[in-house]
Design a protein around this motif. Structure first.
Motif, PDB file in Angstrom:
ATOM      1  N   LEU A  37      42.239  -4.446   6.141  1.00 60.13           N
ATOM      2  CA  LEU A  37      43.354  -3.595   6.557  1.00 60.13           C
ATOM      3  C   LEU A  37      43.184  -2.183   6.010  1.00 60.13           C
ATOM      4  N   LEU A  40      40.466  -0.445   7.898  1.00 61.12           N
ATOM      5  CA  LEU A  40      40.932  -0.105   9.237  1.00 61.12           C
ATOM      6  C   LEU A  40      41.745   1.188   9.198  1.00 61.12           C
ATOM      7  N   LEU A  41      42.656   1.273   8.235  1.00 63.13           N
ATOM      8  CA  LEU A  41      43.480   2.475   8.134  1.00 63.13           C
ATOM      9  C   LEU A  41      42.640   3.672   7.700  1.00 63.13           C
ATOM     10  N   LEU A  43      39.602   4.119   8.547  1.00 63.17           N
ATOM     11  CA  LEU A  43      38.869   4.514   9.745  1.00 63.17           C
ATOM     12  C   LEU A  43      39.714   5.465  10.588  1.00 63.17           C
ATOM     13  N   ALA A  44      41.005   5.147  10.705  1.00 67.32           N
ATOM     14  CA  ALA A  44      41.907   6.008  11.478  1.00 67.32           C
ATOM     15  C   ALA A  44      41.963   7.393  10.854  1.00 67.32           C
ATOM     16  N   ALA A  47      38.717   9.459  11.234  1.00 68.20           N
ATOM     17  CA  ALA A  47      38.397   9.946  12.577  1.00 68.20           C
ATOM     18  C   ALA A  47      39.048  11.298  12.850  1.00 68.20           C
ATOM     19  N   VAL A  48      40.129  11.590  12.117  1.00 64.09           N
ATOM     20  CA  VAL A  48      40.924  12.781  12.429  1.00 64.09           C
ATOM     21  C   VAL A  48      40.160  14.115  12.309  1.00 64.09           C
ATOM     22  N   GLY A  50      37.353  14.992  13.021  1.00 63.80           N
ATOM     23  CA  GLY A  50      36.533  15.239  14.204  1.00 63.80           C
ATOM     24  C   GLY A  50      37.303  15.888  15.336  1.00 63.80           C
ATOM     25  N   SER A  51      38.637  15.794  15.284  1.00 66.15           N
ATOM     26  CA  SER A  51      39.420  16.456  16.324  1.00 66.15           C
ATOM     27  C   SER A  51      39.852  17.838  15.876  1.00 66.15           C
ATOM     28  N   ILE A  52      39.694  18.110  14.584  1.00 68.92           N
ATOM     29  CA  ILE A  52      40.135  19.411  14.056  1.00 68.92           C
ATOM     30  C   ILE A  52      38.978  20.404  14.033  1.00 68.92           C
ATOM     31  N   VAL A  58      29.415  17.477  20.382  1.00 69.65           N
ATOM     32  CA  VAL A  58      30.212  17.866  21.553  1.00 69.65           C
ATOM     33  C   VAL A  58      29.843  19.274  21.999  1.00 69.65           C
ATOM     34  N   TYR A  86      31.298  11.732  13.286  1.00 67.81           N
ATOM     35  CA  TYR A  86      31.105  10.352  13.761  1.00 67.81           C
ATOM     36  C   TYR A  86      29.718   9.801  13.485  1.00 67.81           C
ATOM     37  N   PHE A  91      31.819   8.250   7.422  1.00 68.58           N
ATOM     38  CA  PHE A  91      32.425   7.549   8.556  1.00 68.58           C
ATOM     39  C   PHE A  91      31.646   6.259   8.843  1.00 68.58           C
ATOM     40  N   LEU A 197      34.110  -6.822  19.996  1.00 69.21           N
ATOM     41  CA  LEU A 197      34.060  -5.539  19.293  1.00 69.21           C
ATOM     42  C   LEU A 197      32.693  -5.341  18.651  1.00 69.21           C
ATOM     43  N   ALA A 204      26.474   0.082  21.933  1.00 67.01           N
ATOM     44  CA  ALA A 204      26.631   1.543  21.934  1.00 67.01           C
ATOM     45  C   ALA A 204      25.424   2.177  21.260  1.00 67.01           C
TER      46      ALA A 204
END
Lengths: 542, 353
Positions: A37, A40-41, A43-44, A47-48, A50-52, A58, A86, A91, A197, A204
């Motif tokens: 658990l 998992l958290l 990992l969340a 991941a953030v 990478g969007s900032i 990319v 990623y 990561f 999974l 991948a």
């Protein structure tokens, strides 16, 4: 040793066990639910970033730009792999640990469930009335169709079997009963989900290793042949070999854009892009006419060709000071806005006596504003015009450093034409020719074509991933919406008064357990003459 | 190129009507919100009155029969505490034992909400017909259609469960979404940009909106769960009940279970959304997954809800802790829908801003 381990378990911290014991302890910790658990958290959260921050995978140019703009923070972020989140060590560490934990968690569950599938439903508990859904009904003895003990047990067996339960007759010290269990697929679905999974992760990686991706710009009339040399940029996977390139070719006949002409609000907005192409699957094949659109790639022999961009390619001819043609052909210009005001650069290294360079804009529909500055009024080429500055001198192409074709390095060049000079800037309508000052040459705007930008992608992992994703979803749905429950039906005989007892037990979340209990009640009522009096202990709340 | 031969023309008149009805719907929703709020306020009062009446009755009984006659309910303290946690008004299956018939304000609110939803539905469908396509191609449409889904899901759920205690949250949320759409992202009706012209928009976006609506409803339940939890703890410590209206709200455990069920369905739908998105991305951009900001956040949401499900199902994290995970999950959904759409530079920039 065994004693030590027991002690360690009780204390819950790292004991002095020796190497093997220590590994075992690590393994237990890693595969425990709280650790999973936590990972998992993590990992969340991981991941953030990478969007900032811009990502090299990319858009590498944005990363370079970011590093230029943030000279202090940039390199530090880079050190922590914030621009390749990623594939970063941290990561990867999280998801690899997570998947190890997952394997450690599902392996014993597979074993356990395989055993459960071969095991009859559990023994009937001695005290059914302690279970959450419990009912007891007396059998009326004086009816003509009053069943015998055997009949009751047989009926219960059949009823439960028909409702999809796995059933087993029991006869022990507490009496005769039927024990039943259903919903074994719940665990199968759950395991399928988790195994899928793992499948997604594995394929991948493989797909990336054996695949490739590339970009290429194609002007109307040009042909793109799928070979390494014809790509503008190419990124092969680690196990890619050039022999894997399919030998097809794509010729661009014409590229059409449909612009909105009806709407007030969206006038001039593109509604449709269509590239009319001819595809040859291999050098010997007949060309086949096809349409390439956004959302409709060309699917050729596993490699897919996507329409990802477009623009204008003005065709120009440049003559040098000696009167020779030193450049002739289409030039890719880069659209800057919705009316295709396009940036263009012309480098003419072969011009003599001096190398020539031009930079400026293409205006598809040139209009002149109040301030006397030209602008483009429409994305279609109604009145195309080139607005250029010119330079002579050293283009800097011999330094060996790679240059961006869309940027003119004017450091070692002298300005020849510009608004600030007496000669003024170059303004060329379609078909016009301009003679450069000082007899350095001339430039002609011959024609205007469109070009398209293509992405070519080959990823052999695509289909396995699609299948694993489908299986994961299937497994998820099965595990979420198949209730696993146990039922026991017991025949009680107290001083000649017989009664039927039954109880249900949910294994896992089961909001419809009570409804199932009511259903069973109805079926039993129909099957046997039962007294209506009942003790509905289970249904009482609180 | 005189007209857009490939696409049906836009019916601009219908588009204008759609916008008008959207505003009307927003106004009615606001009135609905007020009535639901009044219902809670009134419930507050009537519960106090009921308590007073019950107290009187009990005293009468005590006087006539004597304390010995009622061994199970001997001490007053315990008794009123049981009343306070709402046990006498709503069961753990969300069935109301009393009060439900007397909630006039709530009944008016539900009727008005049906009216608002009808107006809203007309607005959304008018827009769809005006443009001859699904009404979810930009931020204005995501928000207005998403709000309609929330409202319809809630009204349909009312048939099965008395969820009127959530009415002010739902009508408030819908009003907020409609105001956000009409004020923040006013967008005249138009064609889809080429990137969105795909059958996948129908599947991918609609399921995403549906999943988000479910997450929103369970978010509301989890917030109420936390409030209820805190309230019960206070009462257990012998402090006065500051929020008697919370007695119309089911117990923390019931809320938690119901929210969990909704989240389960939401999670399955979100999984499908992500898979459908990947299939579409493969057809549109040449890769099924590319860590575009929208993809990153969809992944984050998926992982957070996966964590929530594990926490609750097998980790033994029940009560407030799992509620917080669900709340974080929904905040991520909101973030993904607003901040990522508007400010993050990515391939999903269809916000129309």
């Amino acid at each position: 040793m065994a004693k030590n381990k027991q002690k360690a378990k009780n204390r819950g911290d790292a004991p002095a066990l020796g190497f093997v014991g220590f590994l075992r302890w690590i393994w237990t910790q890693l595969t425990s639910m709280p650790t999973a658990l936590f990972l998992l958290l993590m990992l969340a959260v991981a991941a953030v970033p990478g969007s900032i921050f811009p990502q090299r995978s990319v858009n590498p140019e944005l990363v370079t730009q970011y590093l230029d703009q943030h000279p202090v923070a940039g390199p530090w972020l880079d050190r922590f792999q914030m621009f390749e989140v990623y594939s970063s060590a941290w990561f990867s560490a999280i998801y690899i640990l997570l998947f190890i934990s997952l394997v450690g968690c599902i392996t014993p569950r597979i074993k356990k469930h395989a055993k459960a599938l071969r095991t009859p439903p559990p023994r009937t508990p001695a005290k059914l009335e302690r279970l959450p859904q419990y009912h007891s009904m007396e059998v009326m003895e004086d009816q003509p169709d009053t069943p015998t003990d055997d009949q009751l047990i047989d009926d219960a067996y059949k009823i439960l079997k028909k409702r999809g339960y796995r059933v087993e007759r029991r006869d022990d010290a507490t009496g005769r009963s039927v024990s039943a269990e259903r919903g074994y697929t719940r665990e199968i679905g759950n395991l399928l989900f988790h195994i899928s999974l793992l499948g997604i992760l594995a394929t991948a990686g493989l797909g990336q290793a054996y695949g490739y991706g590339g970009q290429r710009v194609v002007v109307e009339g040009e042909t793109f042949v799928n070979s390494l040399v014809s790509y503008d940029s190419f990124s092969p996977g680690s196990n890619f070999s050039a022999d894997n390139l399919q030998g097809y070719s794509v010729k661009l006949d014409k590229f059409d854009i449909l612009f909105d002409r009806d709407s007030k609000d969206y006038f001039g907005q593109p509604l449709d892009f269509t590239a009319h192409v001819q595809v040859r699957e291999n050098p010997d094949a007949e060309p086949v006419k096809q349409e390439l659109k956004v959302n409709h790639p060309l699917r050729i022999d596993g490699a897919d060709v996507y329409l990802v961009g477009n623009g204008y390619a003005p065709v120009v001819t440049v003559r040098d000071g000696e009167g020779n043609v030193s450049y002739s052909g289409p030039l890719v210009s880069v659209p800057q806005d919705s009316v295709y005001t396009s940036l263009m650069v012309i480098k003419v290294p072969d011009a003599k006596p001096e190398q020539l360079g031009f930079q400026g804009f293409l205006l598809p529909t040139a209009l002149v504003g109040e301030d006397n500055v030209a602008f483009s009024g429409d994305p279609n080429a109604i009145n195309p015009q080139l607005q250029l500055n010119s330079y002579y001198g050293d283009l800097g192409l011999n330094s060996g450093e790679p240059q961006n074709v869309y940027v003119l390095d004017t450091e070692k060049m002298t300005e020849l034409n510009s608004r600030n000079l007496d000669a003024g800037g170059i303004v060329l309508g379609a078909g016009d020719t301009y003679e450069l000052p000082d007899n350095l040459g001339s430039i002609t705007f011959d024609d205007l074509k469109r070009y398209i930008a293509l992405d070519v992608n080959y990823d052999p992992g695509k289909w396995p991933i699609a299948i694993f994703s489908g299986l994961a979803l299937l497994g998820l749905i099965i595990s979420m919406f198949t209730p696993r429950r146990r039922v026991w039906v017991k025949l009680k005989n107290e001083d000649g008064r017989r009664s039927i007892e039954y109880a249900l037990l949910a294994r896992g979340e089961d909001p419809r357990l009570e409804r199932e209990s009511d259903e069973l009640q109805k079926i039993f009522d129909k099957a046997w003459p039962l007294a209506s009096q009942e003790q509905d202990l289970g249904a009482v709340n609180g | 190129m005189g007209s857009n031969a490939a696409l049906e023309p836009i019916n601009e008149t219908l588009g204008v009507y759609s916008q008008l009805f959207m505003l009307l719907a927003a106004m009615v929703y606001m009135v609905v919100f007020i009535f639901f709020a009044l219902d809670l306020a009134k419930t507050n009062k009537s519960i106090s009155e009921m308590d007073a009446a019950a107290l009187k009755e009990d005293e009468k009984l005590l006087v006539s029969a004597g304390a010995v006659a009622r061994p199970g309910r001997g001490r007053r303290g315990e008794d009123s505490r049981a009343d306070n946690v709402g046990e006498h008004i709503v069961t753990d299956k969300m069935e109301y034992t009393k009060l439900s018939s007397s909630r006039k304000m709530a009944r008016i609110a539900v009727v008005l909400m049906c009216l608002a939803t009808a107006l809203h539905g007309f607005a959304v469908f008018a827009r769809a017909f005006a443009a001859n396509r699904v009404p979810w191609g930009n931020m204005y449409e995501f928000m207005s259609t998403g709000a309609l889904v929330v409202s319809v899901v809630y009204l349909v759920a009312l048939f099965f469960k008395d969820l009127r205690f959530m009415g002010s949250f739902i009508s408030g949320l819908v009003t907020l979404m409609l105001c956000g759409a009409t004020i923040g992202f006013p967008t005249p009706v138009g064609h889809l940009v080429p990137a969105l012209q795909s059958p996948w928009i129908v599947i991918h976006v609609s399921i995403a909106v549906f999943a988000s609506a479910l997450f929103a409803i369970s978010f509301a339940m989890n917030v109420l769960q936390l409030m209820q939890h805190a309230r019960m703890k206070r009462i257990a410590e012998g402090q006065p009940d500051k929020m008697p209206f919370m007695r119309v709200v089911p117990g923390a455990g019931a809320l938690e279970n119901f929210a969990y069920r909704l989240n389960t369905i939401g999670f399955a739908m979100w999984t499908f959304t992500v898979i459908a998105g990947a299939i579409w991305a493969e057809a549109a951009w040449g890769r099924y997954w590319g860590w575009d900001p929208k993809e990153v956040w969809s992944f984050v949401i998926w992982v957070v809800y996966a964590g929530y499900l594990h926490a609750r199902a097998t980790g033994g994290w029940t009560g407030p802790r799992s509620a917080w995970l669900s709340i974080i999950g929904f905040l991520c959904v909101v973030f993904n829908f607003t901040i990522v759409n508007i400010f993050f530079n990515g391939l999903h920039s269809y916000a129309g801003v």
